[in-house]
Every structure is written in C-alpha cells, then in structure tokens.
Design an enzyme around this catalytic site. Structure first.
Site, PDB file in Angstrom:
ATOM      1  N   GLY A 273      -6.007   0.543   8.516  1.00 29.60           N
ATOM      2  CA  GLY A 273      -5.015  -0.065   9.405  1.00 29.60           C
ATOM      3  C   GLY A 273      -5.428  -1.514   9.519  1.00 29.60           C
ATOM      4  NE  ARG A 274      -2.864  -6.111   5.887  1.00 30.08           N
ATOM      5  CZ  ARG A 274      -2.727  -5.835   4.592  1.00 30.08           C
ATOM      6  NH1 ARG A 274      -3.693  -6.104   3.776  1.00 30.08           N
ATOM      7  NH2 ARG A 274      -1.626  -5.291   4.148  1.00 30.08           N
TER       8      ARG A 274
ATOM      9  CE  LYS B 126       4.434   0.110   2.496  1.00 38.09           C
ATOM     10  NZ  LYS B 126       3.550  -0.623   1.601  1.00 38.09           N
ATOM     11  CB  THR B 127       2.878  -0.026   6.696  1.00 41.61           C
ATOM     12  OG1 THR B 127       1.467  -0.168   6.770  1.00 41.61           O
ATOM     13  CG2 THR B 127       3.455  -0.377   8.056  1.00 41.61           C
TER      14      THR B 127
ATOM     15  CG  ASP C  75       2.869  -9.736   4.808  1.00 40.15           C
ATOM     16  OD1 ASP C  75       3.312 -10.478   5.703  1.00 40.15           O
ATOM     17  OD2 ASP C  75       1.655  -9.524   4.639  1.00 40.15           O
TER      18      ASP C  75
ATOM     19  N   GLY D 128       0.811  -1.225   0.000  1.00 37.39           N
ATOM     20  CA  GLY D 128       0.000   0.000   0.000  1.00 37.39           C
ATOM     21  C   GLY D 128       0.840   1.268   0.000  1.00 37.39           C
TER      22      GLY D 128
ATOM     23  NE  ARG E 175      -2.010  -4.572  -0.949  1.00 39.97           N
ATOM     24  CZ  ARG E 175      -1.455  -4.066   0.164  1.00 39.97           C
ATOM     25  NH1 ARG E 175      -0.433  -4.665   0.714  1.00 39.97           N
ATOM     26  NH2 ARG E 175      -1.949  -2.970   0.702  1.00 39.97           N
TER      27      ARG E 175
ATOM     28  CG  ASP F 257      -1.728  -0.688   8.127  1.00 37.44           C
ATOM     29  OD1 ASP F 257      -2.278   0.286   7.585  1.00 37.44           O
ATOM     30  OD2 ASP F 257      -1.865  -1.863   7.729  1.00 37.44           O
TER      31      ASP F 257
HETATM   32  P1  FBP Z   1       0.729  -2.044   3.614  1.00 34.82           P
HETATM   33  O1  FBP Z   1       0.732  -2.937   4.810  1.00 34.82           O
HETATM   34  O2  FBP Z   1       1.192  -2.703   2.373  1.00 34.82           O
HETATM   35  O3  FBP Z   1       1.442  -0.749   3.875  1.00 34.82           O
HETATM   36  O4  FBP Z   1      -0.779  -1.620   3.293  1.00 34.82           O
HETATM   37  C1  FBP Z   1      -1.602  -1.209   4.319  1.00 34.82           C
HETATM   38  C2  FBP Z   1      -2.984  -0.874   3.859  1.00 34.82           C
HETATM   39  O5  FBP Z   1      -3.114   0.494   3.585  1.00 34.82           O
HETATM   40  C3  FBP Z   1      -3.983  -1.354   4.922  1.00 34.82           C
HETATM   41  O6  FBP Z   1      -4.194  -0.374   5.894  1.00 34.82           O
HETATM   42  C4  FBP Z   1      -5.175  -1.724   4.107  1.00 34.82           C
HETATM   43  O7  FBP Z   1      -5.907  -2.767   4.703  1.00 34.82           O
HETATM   44  C5  FBP Z   1      -4.591  -2.234   2.823  1.00 34.82           C
HETATM   45  O8  FBP Z   1      -3.367  -1.582   2.680  1.00 34.82           O
HETATM   46  C6  FBP Z   1      -5.452  -1.969   1.631  1.00 34.82           C
HETATM   47  O9  FBP Z   1      -4.893  -2.618   0.542  1.00 34.82           O
HETATM   48  P2  FBP Z   1      -5.121  -2.230  -0.971  1.00 34.82           P
HETATM   49  O10 FBP Z   1      -4.286  -1.018  -1.242  1.00 34.82           O
HETATM   50  O11 FBP Z   1      -4.593  -3.410  -1.711  1.00 34.82           O
HETATM   51  O12 FBP Z   1      -6.572  -1.954  -1.164  1.00 34.82           O
END
Ligand code: FBP
Length: 532
Positions: A246-247, A197-198, A171, A76, A140, A200
C-alpha cells in the site's frame, strides 16, 4: 494455461451476476445526476473537460451502433482485472454484436506501439473469475510527453478506436483525463474512460466506495497474518514484523488489523499528524516488548504499512531533498549523497543502515513516486529495536525477530466474490460510457454494501478529482490520494481496541477467502467502506 486446477475450472464457469439496471443494457442512458466542480487551479489544464457533471445510469432508449474499443491494464496488478475485460467484452457485444475489443499488451506502452490482441469471448472467458493481469499484461509507462501523446493519438486513429479504457489507479486515471483532454483538443472523437483499480484503497471518494482489488488483497493478507498470529501464540518465541503493501495510505494495514487484532500497528497518517520521529516509533515497539515480557510473553506481531517511511517527517523531508538532488545530479549514490544534503538531513541519512540508504536512492517510477515497496522498513525496525534493547540486556537475548513483507502475495489472488462481481459490473459501465461518448469519465458503482442487483451505477468526471502536486520537481494535476481519515470510524474503532491488542492476545485468524457456500460474501464487507 497450465495444469488442470479444479478450483479454477469451477470458477471459470461461474458467470457473475449484474445490477438490475444492466439486465436490459440496450435500453439504458446516462442522465446528469449532480454537478461536479473542478478545482480552480486545475481548470486551465483542462479547458475541454473542466465542467462535466456526474452521470447516473437510468432506463431509456438509445441507438446501439457498433463500437471498437481498446483496453489496457496500467500499474500494479489487482484481483478482478480479468473480469473487467470480460464485462467490457460482453457488454460491447450485447450493445452491438459487431463491436470489437482490443487488448493492448503490457500496459500503456502497448497503445503507443500498437501492440494488441483481439479480446473475443473465447479469449476472455478462459480468465473468468481468475486473478492476475496475465491475459494482456500490465505496465507503468506514463503517456505524458508531447511525443507520447501524439503517438497515442496516431494509434487510436490508425486503429479506428471509438473508445479507450484505462484500468488503473490514481496516476493511471489521471492519465485517462489527460488523454481525453488531448483527444478533444485535437478533434479526435475517441472516448477515454477510466476504471478504478488498486489494492492500496487510496482511490476513493464519494462515488468510489472502494477501488477493485482492495477487498481480495486485504483478505489474503489477513489470512496470512492470522496464520502468523496463531504461530506466534503457539511457538511463543518470535516477534514478527510484517510490512504490508500500500504505497502511500495505510488503509490495508488498518483493514487487516481490524480483521486480525495484532499487538501493535503503525498508521502513517497518524505518525505524520503527531510528527513522530523514527526513534519514537522504535521506542514504542521497545515499550511493547518490555511490557509484554513482564507477562512472560516474548512474542508478538507488529504491522508496518509500506508507506510509513514516507510519513515520518524527517524521512519524508529527506526523500524530498533526495528527489531534488538526484534530479539535478543523477550520478549521486548512497556513498556521496550526504555531502550534498542540508546539515540536519545529512545526519538523518548517515544514521540509517547502508541497505536503507541504497533503497532510498532507487530509481523513481515513471510517475515520480519513490519505490516504497523496495524499502525494507521492517528490517530497519528490527535493526534499530535490537540496538535499543542492548540497553536492557535481560530482554535483548530473548528478542528473536522475523521479518515478512506481504505485498505481491495478494495482488493476483483469484478475486473474492465481491471483487469478481464489482469488476464485471465496472467493465459494463465502461462499455456504456464509451457507447454514450462520455470521455474523461471514471466508471462508478454505489451501494456496494448491498447485493449486486441493487447497485446504482454512475459516470464520474475525472477532472473533479484532480489537485496540484509536485512530481519530478514540477506542479502536476493528479488525482488526490485518499489517505486514512483520522476522524473516520475505522481509525476510531482501532483506537478503542489497540490497548487490549497490546497486552491480551486477541488474535483472530479469518482463514482463506471462500468462493462458495454460506461464507462466500458477495457484497463489500471491508471496515473501510462499512464504517465510513
Ligand atoms: P497501483 O497503484 O498501480 O495499483 O500499484 C500499487 C502497488 O501494488 C503498491 O502497493 C506498491 O507500492 C507498488 O504497486 C509496487 O509496484 P511494482 O509492481 O512496480 O513493484
């Protein structure tokens, strides 16, 4: 790029400052700073990288040969990514003017396809201090199968890469460790380095105070929540249910709550600890609504973390069972799945609205994660609360809910002054780790609560962060996500405040991120970091 934008024009001219140690980049070396243990369950997966120490950047003289490095955004978007590219590019040129940087397009698949563009000063400087990952795109794809690992090896050989930098979350940095190990096992000298990076905030440990992007994203969401709070208090007629990205961990929700003081929030980690059922969470919302109605307040704001659904014990169990069932039988759908579920989970599944049933069955991402961003928990809450309020007809008709989901709105904002400086520095550290051939390391900077000049810079062995986790039904080494610490100061602070938030409207609207002037803060301010 698009039409002239005066803010962007000024931001592009603002060169981020660097920590003092980086001012003479040709005369720095990494020195072993501390040991880092790799869990015994992990060692067998990483025979070449299970005993790496933590490194600190110090003054020292070194050879400055020309290096060729590839870089990729993985996962993300997060504010500041472009400044990592910029930091890398400039550091490589300062180390040796003949060094080169290649940007792989659209995520790790760009490496496999050998699809890249040269990242020169001309290219990257056009993105200085700008949000987004659009300079090279992201993706991804997980480099995991034997075929993909071989393709990656072939790519770094064909392109003659001395280094490969992965800018990613937990990941993706796990992937960096896997690739580093694979290259070592095949006598391939390419150094693989990760950058944390994230948005979250769940990639966090003793050497990563915060992942880049969290500061900006939580400030953007807080600005929007602040606006909604003031609207709620002005109109006095709506209940706003705001789901926040924030997964897994609830860091963003906690951070935004401490910045804005909404009426009620949920913290996934607390729900899991207290084994709260979905119905209990709904009941707590209903209690709040009834209690506020006594004071004639038929409005309010409730924050729901994106990951909450997976912390509610019965739903988490359901998700695990769904994972197993659809892995064994990909034809299952929301209509025929229930017959395949165990008895109590079947009831849980059947009690959910059809829209949520479908969302729980959506395809997992390449890392095996359920796509929580696509599950409309905020709407599920509204529908269950509306149902429950039917038991209180006098309040039912006064309940006027509005749902929001704040996620993508915060991921590509122009980085806050802190994120802009942090990422620029991380790019420099990544270049130095490649130059000094420390493969399987993550770039790290500490002392982020101080001005940038004083930051201390490190290399952190990624294998020391790994633990075993079930993915696609199998045990896999992955970086352990840092969840909200329920003994930590930010959560404890929230516990002290929450009662008053429920009844008194202590709403705070922090306003937009400031890039210039007295309120443009360059060090980390987040509660998550400051109070820990
Ligand atoms: P990363 O862990 O790759 O930084 O992504 C986090 C995130 O923004 C989460 O908060 C969210 O659940 C997910 O990506 C959404 O994914 P996508 O961009 O594939 O819709």
């Amino acid at each position: 790029m698009g039409q002239f934008n005066p803010l962007e024009a000024v931001l592009k001219k603002k060169k981020p400052p660097l920590p003092s140690i980086l001012k003479d980049i040709q005369n720095v070396i990494f020195k072993k700073h501390a040991s880092a243990s790799c869990a015994s369950t992990i060692q067998k997966f990483f025979p070449y990288s299970n005993n790496l120490g933590i490194l600190k950047l110090v003054k020292g003289s070194t050879a400055t040969k020309k290096i060729r490095v590839g870089v990729v955004f993985s996962g993300g978007q997060a504010p500041g990514g472009h400044n990592v590219l910029l930091g890398l590019c400039r550091a490589l040129k300062k180390i040796n003017p003949d060094s080169e940087l290649l940007g792989f397009l659209n995520g790790p698949s760009g490496l496999l396809k050998q699809s890249y563009i040269p990242l020169t000063e001309d290219v990257v400087s056009d993105y200085q201090n700008l949000g987004g990952f659009d300079c090279i795109g992201s993706g991804r794809t997980k480099i995991e199968t034997q075929e993909q690992l071989n393709q990656a090896l072939k790519a770094v050989q064909d392109l003659n890469l001395d280094g490969f930098v992965i800018i990613g979350g937990d990941d993706s940095n796990t992937n960096a460790a896997v690739l580093a190990e694979f290259f070592k096992a095949h006598n391939q000298a390419t150094t693989v380095v990760g950058v944390p990076k994230t948005i979250d905030g769940d990639l966090k440990n003793d050497y990563v105070q915060v992942s880049f992007g969290f500061d900006t994203a939580s400030k953007v969401y807080s600005e929007l929540i602040g606006n909604i709070l003031i609207d709620a208090r002005s109109a006095k007629k709506y209940y706003h249910f705001i789901k926040l990205m924030g997964r897994s961990a609830s860091h963003i929700t906690l951070e935004c709550a401490l910045k804005t003081n909404p009426n009620l929030i949920f913290i996934g980690e607390e729900v899991k600890r207290d084994k709260k059922s979905l119905q209990e969470l709904i009941d707590s919302c209903v209690d709040l609504i009834l209690q506020r109605a006594q004071d004639n307040k038929n409005y309010g704001v409730i924050l729901i973390p994106e990951g909450l659904i997976d912390f509610i014990p019965e739903i988490a169990e359901l998700n695990l069972e769904i994972n197993e069932k659809i892995a064994a039988n990909p034809q299952l759908n929301h209509e025929n799945l229930s017959e395949h579920l165990s008895e109590d989970l079947k009831n849980t599944f059947l009690s959910l609205p059809d829209s949520i049933k479908k969302q729980l069955l959506l395809e997992r991402d390449p890392h095996g994660n359920i796509q929580l961003a696509k599950i409309e928990t905020e709407k599920l809450f509204i529908s269950m609360i509306t149902q429950k309020l039917k038991e209180h007809p006098e309040y039912h008709e006064k309940f006027s809910p509005i749902s929001h989901y704040l996620g993508y709105e915060g991921r590509c904002a122009h980085p806050s002054p802190f994120d802009a400086e942090y990422t620029y520095t991380l790019g420099h550290i990544a270049a130095l780790l490649v130059q000094h051939e420390f493969s399987g390391y993550m770039a790290s900077a500490l002392g982020l609560e101080n001005d940038v000049e004083a930051w201390q810079l490190f290399g952190l062995p990624i294998t020391s962060l790994l633990h075993l986790e079930k993915r696609h039904g199998k045990d896999k080494p992955v970086i352990q996500k840092a969840l909200v610490d329920l003994k930590g100061k930010p959560y404890q602070e929230y516990l002290k405040l929450k009662r008053n938030w429920e009844t008194d409207d202590l709403y705070n609207s922090p306003g937009p991120i400031q890039f210039f002037g007295d309120t443009a803060v360059t060090h980390i301010q987040n509660s998550l970091v400051k109070m820990n």
